[in-house]
Design an enzyme around this catalytic site. Sequence first.
Site, PDB file in Angstrom:
ATOM      1  N   CYS A   6       0.855  -1.202   0.000  1.00 22.68           N
ATOM      2  CA  CYS A   6       0.000   0.000   0.000  1.00 22.68           C
ATOM      3  C   CYS A   6       0.884   1.243   0.000  1.00 22.68           C
ATOM      4  O   CYS A   6       0.594   2.222  -0.696  1.00 22.68           O
ATOM      5  CB  CYS A   6      -0.924   0.015   1.212  1.00 22.68           C
ATOM      6  N   ASP A  29      10.703  -5.687  -8.806  1.00 25.90           N
ATOM      7  CA  ASP A  29      10.961  -6.421  -7.558  1.00 25.90           C
ATOM      8  C   ASP A  29      12.346  -6.043  -7.042  1.00 25.90           C
ATOM      9  O   ASP A  29      13.310  -5.955  -7.799  1.00 25.90           O
ATOM     10  CB  ASP A  29      10.865  -7.927  -7.823  1.00 25.90           C
ATOM     11  N   ASN A  86       1.502 -16.054  -5.645  1.00 27.91           N
ATOM     12  CA  ASN A  86       1.684 -16.976  -4.524  1.00 27.91           C
ATOM     13  C   ASN A  86       0.572 -16.711  -3.521  1.00 27.91           C
ATOM     14  O   ASN A  86       0.294 -15.549  -3.198  1.00 27.91           O
ATOM     15  CB  ASN A  86       3.049 -16.758  -3.862  1.00 27.91           C
ATOM     16  N   GLY A  92       4.841 -19.583  -0.528  1.00 32.22           N
ATOM     17  CA  GLY A  92       5.909 -18.588  -0.600  1.00 32.22           C
ATOM     18  C   GLY A  92       5.455 -17.152  -0.507  1.00 32.22           C
ATOM     19  O   GLY A  92       6.261 -16.237  -0.702  1.00 32.22           O
ATOM     20  N   HIS A  99      -0.158  -9.660  -5.269  1.00 33.44           N
ATOM     21  CA  HIS A  99       0.745  -9.171  -6.311  1.00 33.44           C
ATOM     22  C   HIS A  99       0.970 -10.260  -7.329  1.00 33.44           C
ATOM     23  O   HIS A  99       1.184 -11.417  -6.967  1.00 33.44           O
ATOM     24  CB  HIS A  99       2.082  -8.708  -5.715  1.00 33.44           C
TER      25      HIS A  99
HETATM   26  P1  5GP Z   1       5.908 -13.093  -2.397  1.00 36.72           P
HETATM   27  O1  5GP Z   1       6.995 -13.971  -1.829  1.00 36.72           O
HETATM   28  O2  5GP Z   1       5.028 -12.503  -1.308  1.00 36.72           O
HETATM   29  O3  5GP Z   1       5.105 -13.757  -3.497  1.00 36.72           O
HETATM   30  O4  5GP Z   1       6.647 -11.903  -3.122  1.00 36.72           O
HETATM   31  C1  5GP Z   1       7.040 -10.738  -2.469  1.00 36.72           C
HETATM   32  C2  5GP Z   1       8.038 -10.063  -3.362  1.00 36.72           C
HETATM   33  O5  5GP Z   1       8.171  -8.728  -2.930  1.00 36.72           O
HETATM   34  C3  5GP Z   1       9.431 -10.700  -3.318  1.00 36.72           C
HETATM   35  O6  5GP Z   1       9.795 -11.118  -4.630  1.00 36.72           O
HETATM   36  C4  5GP Z   1      10.312  -9.585  -2.782  1.00 36.72           C
HETATM   37  O7  5GP Z   1      11.590  -9.558  -3.383  1.00 36.72           O
HETATM   38  C5  5GP Z   1       9.518  -8.332  -3.078  1.00 36.72           C
HETATM   39  N1  5GP Z   1       9.736  -7.240  -2.159  1.00 36.72           N
HETATM   40  C6  5GP Z   1       9.760  -7.328  -0.798  1.00 36.72           C
HETATM   41  N2  5GP Z   1       9.962  -6.123  -0.254  1.00 36.72           N
HETATM   42  C7  5GP Z   1      10.055  -5.248  -1.297  1.00 36.72           C
HETATM   43  C8  5GP Z   1      10.267  -3.830  -1.360  1.00 36.72           C
HETATM   44  O8  5GP Z   1      10.384  -3.122  -0.364  1.00 36.72           O
HETATM   45  N3  5GP Z   1      10.308  -3.272  -2.605  1.00 36.72           N
HETATM   46  C9  5GP Z   1      10.151  -4.015  -3.736  1.00 36.72           C
HETATM   47  N4  5GP Z   1      10.225  -3.361  -4.915  1.00 36.72           N
HETATM   48  N5  5GP Z   1       9.954  -5.344  -3.716  1.00 36.72           N
HETATM   49  C10 5GP Z   1       9.904  -5.963  -2.496  1.00 36.72           C
HETATM   50 ZN    ZN Z   2      -1.766  -3.281   1.153  1.00 41.27          ZN
END
Ligand code: 5GP
Ligand code: ZN
Length: 113
Positions: A6, A29, A86, A92, A99
């Site tokens: 957010c 990412d 995910n 994961g 997202h």
């Molecule tokens: P999930 O594991 O929840 O499917 O993916 C979360 C993604 O968010 C991960 O690929 C991680 O690298 C990315 N991520 C986590 N924190 C940040 C951040 O502060 N900025 C950005 N741009 N990506 C983030």
């Molecule tokens: Zn949110």
Amino acid sequence: MNCLFCKIASHEIPSQIVYEDDDVVAFNDINPVAPHHILIIPREHISTLNDLKEEHKAMTGHILLTAQKLAKELDIAETGYRVVFNCNRGAGQAVFHIHLHLIGGRSLTWPPG
Ligand code: 5GP
Ligand code: ZN
């Protein structure tokens, strides 16, 4: 709402935004797993895929069409790319604001881990 994505959507926390409109935001990412790794999120806070409702149908389609548009712009549409939601920790999910991962720019193996 103390939610990282957010805050990224509202520009409160900086990120490399590659596309945004009234409904969705796409940004690089921070820890890319491929040459192209973009996250596409709704501006509306929705924790997991399990929380989607009928009223979100247009938005989820819009997220997928945004992935398609970005893949074309990045010139990976024909060679191939992957889109992933995910859902929950066992799959994961680490950030609880839905997202879509758009991953491409290298060959991708299947099945994922
Ligand atoms: P999930 O594991 O929840 O499917 O993916 C979360 C993604 O968010 C991960 O690929 C991680 O690298 C990315 N991520 C986590 N924190 C940040 C951040 O502060 N900025 C950005 N741009 N990506 C983030
Ligand atoms: Zn949110």
